[in-house]
Design an enzyme around this catalytic site. Structure first.
Site, mmCIF file in Angstrom:
data_model
loop_
_atom_site.group_PDB
_atom_site.id
_atom_site.type_symbol
_atom_site.label_atom_id
_atom_site.label_comp_id
_atom_site.label_asym_id
_atom_site.label_seq_id
_atom_site.Cartn_x
_atom_site.Cartn_y
_atom_site.Cartn_z
ATOM 1 N N GLU A 78 9.041 -40.923 5.580
ATOM 2 C CA GLU A 78 8.002 -39.908 4.978
ATOM 3 C C GLU A 78 6.798 -40.151 5.989
ATOM 4 O OE1 GLU A 78 8.685 -36.978 3.779
ATOM 5 O OE2 GLU A 78 10.608 -37.322 2.545
ATOM 6 N N HIS A 127 14.353 -32.743 6.827
ATOM 7 C CA HIS A 127 14.976 -32.448 5.521
ATOM 8 C C HIS A 127 16.154 -31.820 5.457
ATOM 9 C CE1 HIS A 127 11.259 -34.467 4.469
ATOM 10 N NE2 HIS A 127 11.666 -34.688 3.133
ATOM 11 N N HIS A 157 18.745 -33.697 3.502
ATOM 12 C CA HIS A 157 19.310 -33.322 2.102
ATOM 13 C C HIS A 157 20.957 -33.021 2.187
ATOM 14 C CE1 HIS A 157 15.236 -31.259 0.793
ATOM 15 N NE2 HIS A 157 15.369 -32.719 0.436
ATOM 16 N N ASN A 203 9.039 -29.847 5.438
ATOM 17 C CA ASN A 203 10.685 -30.028 5.455
ATOM 18 C C ASN A 203 11.346 -30.712 6.781
ATOM 19 O OD1 ASN A 203 11.234 -29.403 2.745
ATOM 20 N ND2 ASN A 203 10.887 -27.304 3.258
ATOM 21 N N LYS A 233 -0.673 -34.028 3.666
ATOM 22 C CA LYS A 233 0.062 -33.223 2.584
ATOM 23 C C LYS A 233 -0.983 -32.203 1.930
ATOM 24 C CE LYS A 233 3.701 -32.896 -0.567
ATOM 25 N NZ LYS A 233 4.727 -33.085 -1.149
ATOM 26 N N GLU A 291 4.516 -23.194 -1.623
ATOM 27 C CA GLU A 291 5.563 -23.373 -0.805
ATOM 28 C C GLU A 291 6.249 -21.924 -0.286
ATOM 29 O OE1 GLU A 291 8.115 -27.228 -0.145
ATOM 30 O OE2 GLU A 291 9.362 -25.457 -1.030
ATOM 31 N N HIS A 347 16.414 -41.569 -0.243
ATOM 32 C CA HIS A 347 16.023 -40.147 0.361
ATOM 33 C C HIS A 347 15.163 -40.505 1.546
ATOM 34 C CE1 HIS A 347 14.216 -36.150 0.537
ATOM 35 N NE2 HIS A 347 13.027 -36.920 0.306
ATOM 36 N N ARG A 383 3.705 -24.543 4.177
ATOM 37 C CA ARG A 383 4.269 -25.914 3.715
ATOM 38 C C ARG A 383 5.553 -26.323 3.823
ATOM 39 N NH1 ARG A 383 2.819 -26.986 -2.768
ATOM 40 N NH2 ARG A 383 4.205 -28.730 -2.719
ATOM 41 N N LYS A 408 5.222 -30.093 -6.820
ATOM 42 C CA LYS A 408 6.474 -29.600 -7.226
ATOM 43 C C LYS A 408 7.301 -30.789 -8.054
ATOM 44 C CE LYS A 408 8.966 -29.120 -3.338
ATOM 45 N NZ LYS A 408 9.243 -29.063 -2.180
ATOM 46 N N ARG A 451 4.447 -25.257 -23.407
ATOM 47 C CA ARG A 451 3.918 -24.543 -22.573
ATOM 48 C C ARG A 451 3.210 -25.153 -21.401
ATOM 49 N NH1 ARG A 451 4.333 -20.642 -26.546
ATOM 50 N NH2 ARG A 451 6.192 -19.443 -26.385
HETATM 51 N N1 LIG Z 1 8.141 -33.593 -5.706
HETATM 52 C C1 LIG Z 1 8.035 -33.748 -4.586
HETATM 53 O O1 LIG Z 1 7.201 -32.958 -3.939
HETATM 54 C C2 LIG Z 1 8.966 -34.699 -3.899
HETATM 55 C C3 LIG Z 1 8.986 -35.060 -2.426
HETATM 56 C C4 LIG Z 1 9.818 -35.988 -2.196
HETATM 57 C C5 LIG Z 1 10.592 -36.567 -2.902
HETATM 58 N N2 LIG Z 1 10.627 -36.194 -4.278
HETATM 59 C C6 LIG Z 1 11.866 -37.159 -5.168
HETATM 60 O O2 LIG Z 1 11.339 -38.274 -5.233
HETATM 61 C C7 LIG Z 1 12.562 -39.047 -5.539
HETATM 62 C C8 LIG Z 1 12.650 -40.074 -4.688
HETATM 63 O O3 LIG Z 1 11.596 -41.120 -5.452
HETATM 64 P P1 LIG Z 1 11.496 -42.709 -4.748
HETATM 65 O O4 LIG Z 1 11.892 -42.657 -3.612
HETATM 66 O O5 LIG Z 1 10.086 -42.904 -5.219
HETATM 67 O O6 LIG Z 1 12.341 -43.473 -5.742
HETATM 68 P P2 LIG Z 1 12.493 -43.781 -7.255
HETATM 69 O O7 LIG Z 1 11.617 -43.276 -7.957
HETATM 70 O O8 LIG Z 1 13.963 -43.812 -7.613
HETATM 71 O O9 LIG Z 1 12.028 -45.385 -7.115
HETATM 72 C C9 LIG Z 1 12.895 -46.311 -6.429
HETATM 73 C C10 LIG Z 1 13.071 -47.383 -7.270
HETATM 74 O O10 LIG Z 1 11.710 -48.360 -7.269
HETATM 75 C C11 LIG Z 1 11.589 -48.568 -8.360
HETATM 76 N N3 LIG Z 1 10.262 -48.989 -8.334
HETATM 77 C C12 LIG Z 1 9.127 -47.692 -8.207
HETATM 78 N N4 LIG Z 1 8.120 -48.306 -7.942
HETATM 79 C C13 LIG Z 1 8.264 -49.840 -7.966
HETATM 80 C C14 LIG Z 1 7.319 -50.816 -7.793
HETATM 81 N N5 LIG Z 1 6.051 -50.632 -7.229
HETATM 82 N N6 LIG Z 1 7.830 -52.145 -7.669
HETATM 83 C C15 LIG Z 1 9.037 -52.396 -7.687
HETATM 84 N N7 LIG Z 1 10.142 -51.295 -8.118
HETATM 85 C C16 LIG Z 1 9.585 -50.236 -8.073
HETATM 86 C C17 LIG Z 1 12.246 -47.645 -9.407
HETATM 87 O O11 LIG Z 1 12.240 -48.034 -10.540
HETATM 88 C C18 LIG Z 1 13.217 -47.287 -8.641
HETATM 89 O O12 LIG Z 1 14.477 -48.285 -9.001
HETATM 90 C C19 LIG Z 1 13.725 -38.117 -5.140
HETATM 91 O O13 LIG Z 1 14.353 -37.547 -6.569
HETATM 92 C C20 LIG Z 1 13.141 -36.986 -4.673
HETATM 93 O O14 LIG Z 1 13.802 -35.818 -4.740
HETATM 94 C C21 LIG Z 1 9.868 -35.344 -4.598
#
Ligand SMILES: NC(=O)c1ccc[n+]([C@@H]2O[C@H](COP(=O)([O-])OP(=O)(O)OC[C@H]3O[C@@H](n4cnc5c(N)ncnc54)[C@H](O)[C@@H]3O)[C@@H](O)[C@H]2O)c1
Length: 542
Positions: free
Chosen positions: A348, A407, A411, A404, A386, A396, A424, A400, A306, A284
């Site tokens: 971003e 987005h 999306h 988006n 942020k 949200e 993304h 907040r 999130k 939990r």
């Molecule tokens: N929670 C939120 O508020 C929020 C906001 C925006 C995006 N997201 C989510 O984030 C995700 C995308 O995240 P992302 O763009 O970080 O992609 P990701 O986490 O898939 O990372 C991209 C790639 O880079 C590699 N990597 C990470 N750090 C590295 C480093 N320092 N050196 C070498 N390789 C590295 C990872 O292993 C992966 O293969 C999506 O699922 C999206 O929905 C969440």
């Protein structure tokens, strides 16, 4: 901002610390009296406590304008949620903690303390105990018993120099969480773990791409006396699944992690979302720490609470709000990040700066002109935006939603291309251009901002348009994806638009024809700035 009970030395220690930091010192009571042109007892007599408190909050709000200063608050100000709510992401509160007996010894012998005369020792002790929980909400604590003013001032200055770049405050009734952001943080994080209350067992969730940096993190955890187990999850958006969460739960069970344990998410947004959700649900809820390692995660995904995973039917369909206890972002780890991932993260950043105002965006344009020698200031600016937005709207429910921007189409583009073709951030870059073109039409945005943003995105090697948006075969899917976007209410497509940089408008209903016209304009704009390369081009699957 210095908080604490009467006698803790807020004025003397504050003055000493401010001198060491080369910052001005302000005593809030004095500032209130000066603004009002009357002494505090006179204000109490004329306007009662309510009038004084209103003036106190106004004076503090004025003092929190940009420009560093040390402010000593009156003993009771910090106990009021309205006062705590004034703190922005880069304002910090330090509690000067002194046991009651010592505070009493100091104030009892001092003349001109009306509270002491009015309440006596027992009354004052009750007040001290009432206020203690509020003092515990400060961002730091300095035990001042037994310290000289100079010693306490020196510690204050040291604390300030090692301060986080931002604090996220989703709830005025709970402590905020710090975002530390500086190069080599991974190696030097030892003391921060302890300050954030991370102790006992830790489950680190990461991906193999992070292996070059893993020994640094392992050493810093060991230095903090924390016993860590590592769990490696698969790469890519397709790894962000309920079964990945279950695998983390099993790893946590195997190591005997209990409610006092911590999950550390060491990776990009995929690791953060998945490990954060596992932490939100395991027994939990256990605490978690975000160590974002992609640019996108450092400026966005790592902050805001999130967390969640995808289902075959759509992205992020299962999730929760579960804020991390601490965010540690080390820009040095971005050195190993593939160039395409870095560029995607910049989308971003551009979005955040568009929301922040014209000057921040112009700052990035100038830096890109010089080859972007340092991106740390832009990460910090995005993080602060942020953090401030999350503080206003932790779940949200309102403001907040500005985050988006770009987005809605972003999306939808990810959805119609099966989450495989665009990163993304790349999809967000395309969506930003659509949102700005719509903003020209529906929110009065000066077209010059659209052009400048498009030039900037192109310089950052981001796509401005996507063939999939114009593929007749995908059109029904695209419309469906737009309609089913979680931001779309009652079947309408609602966009975040911009009246100008820094002036977003949320939930603007947009008709299909307007979207289609903007998409047609988008093709022309992208063509005018040079042929699209990269992900949108054929044969560029991830
Ligand atoms: N929670 C939120 O508020 C929020 C906001 C925006 C995006 N997201 C989510 O984030 C995700 C995308 O995240 P992302 O763009 O970080 O992609 P990701 O986490 O898939 O990372 C991209 C790639 O880079 C590699 N990597 C990470 N750090 C590295 C480093 N320092 N050196 C070498 N390789 C590295 C990872 O292993 C992966 O293969 C999506 O699922 C999206 O929905 C969440």
């Amino acid at each position: 901002m210095l908080v604490g009970f009467s006698g803790a030395g807020k004025s003397s220690v504050g003055r000493d610390g401010a001198g060491r930091l080369g910052m001005p010192f302000v005593d809030l009571d004095e500032a209130v009296a000066q603004r009002a042109g009357a002494s505090i007892p006179e204000l109490f007599r004329a306007e009662g406590e309510a009038g004084f408190r209103r003036r106190e909050a106004e004076a503090l709000a004025a003092l929190l304008e940009p420009g560093g200063r040390v402010i000593a608050l009156g003993g009771g100000a910090w106990a009021r949620p309205e006062v705590r709510a004034l703190l922005g992401p880069s304002d910090l509160a330090l509690w000067l903690d002194l046991p009651f007996e010592e505070a009493w010894r100091r104030v009892a012998s001092e003349p001109g303390r009306p509270l002491v005369e009015a309440l006596g020792e027992e009354g004052l002790r009750r007040l001290y105990e009432e206020r203690l929980p509020a003092y515990g909400l400060a961002d730091g604590r300095l035990a001042v018993d037994g310290l000289s003013v100079a010693e306490a001032g020196a510690r204050l200055a040291r604390w300030w120099r090692a301060r986080p770049q931002a604090v996220v405050r989703p709830d005025v009734h709970a402590p905020g969480y710090p975002v530390h952001l500086r190069p080599r943080l991974l190696e030097e994080a030892g003391p921060i773990w302890g300050e954030a209350g991370v102790e006992g067992d830790v489950l680190v969730v990461s991906q193999h791409a992070l292996e070059p940096h893993a020994p640094l993190l392992a050493r810093s955890l060991a230095a903090a006396g924390v016993s860590a187990r590592w769990h490696w999850m698969d790469e890519g958006e397709e790894a962000k699944t309920p079964s990945a969460v279950a695998a983390i739960w099993h790893a946590a069970l195997e190591m005997g992690l209990d409610r006092g344990g911590t999950v550390v998410a060491f990776g990009g947004g995929v690791v953060g979302d998945t490990a954060g959700f596992a932490a939100a649900t395991f027994v939990r809820g256990v605490r978690w720490v975000a160590l974002p390692t992609t640019l996108l995660a450092q400026v966005d995904a790592g902050i805001g609470g999130k967390v969640g995973v995808n289902l075959p039917q759509g992205k992020n369909l299962v999730g929760a709000f579960h804020h991390p206890r601490l965010v540690l972002a080390d820009p040095a780890v971005l050195d190993t990040l593939p160039e395409r991932e870095r560029a995607a993260g910049m989308a971003e950043v551009v979005k955040s700066l568009l929301l922040a105002g014209p000057e921040p965006l112009a700052g990035l344009e100038a830096a890109v002109e010089e080859g972007l020698p340092a991106w740390e200031p832009f990460i910090v600016a995005s993080v602060r935006l942020k953090a401030a937005t999350v503080a206003c709207d932790p779940r949200e429910a309102g403001v907040r939603a500005i985050l988006n921007l770009g987005h809605t189409v972003g999306h939808a583009l990810e959805a119609v291309t099966g989450y495989g073709r665009y990163l993304h951030g790349e999809a967000v870059a395309v969506g930003l251009v659509t949102a700005l073109l719509l903003s020209q039409r529906l929110a009065g945005l000066d077209p010059e901002w659209t052009r400048r943003t498009a030039v900037l995105l192109r310089r950052l090697k981001l796509p401005l348009d996507a063939p999939a948006l114009h593929d007749p075969a995908l059109a029904p899917d695209f419309r469906r994806a737009l309609r089913y976007d979680k931001k779309a209410r009652r079947g309408e497509v609602r966009f975040v638009l911009l009246e100008a940089p820094g002036r977003p408008r949320v939930g603007v209903p947009v008709e299909r024809e307007a979207v289609e016209e903007a998409l047609a304009q988008q093709v022309r704009l992208a063509e005018s700035l040079g042929a699209a390369e990269g992900p949108g081009a054929p044969g560029s699957e991830r």
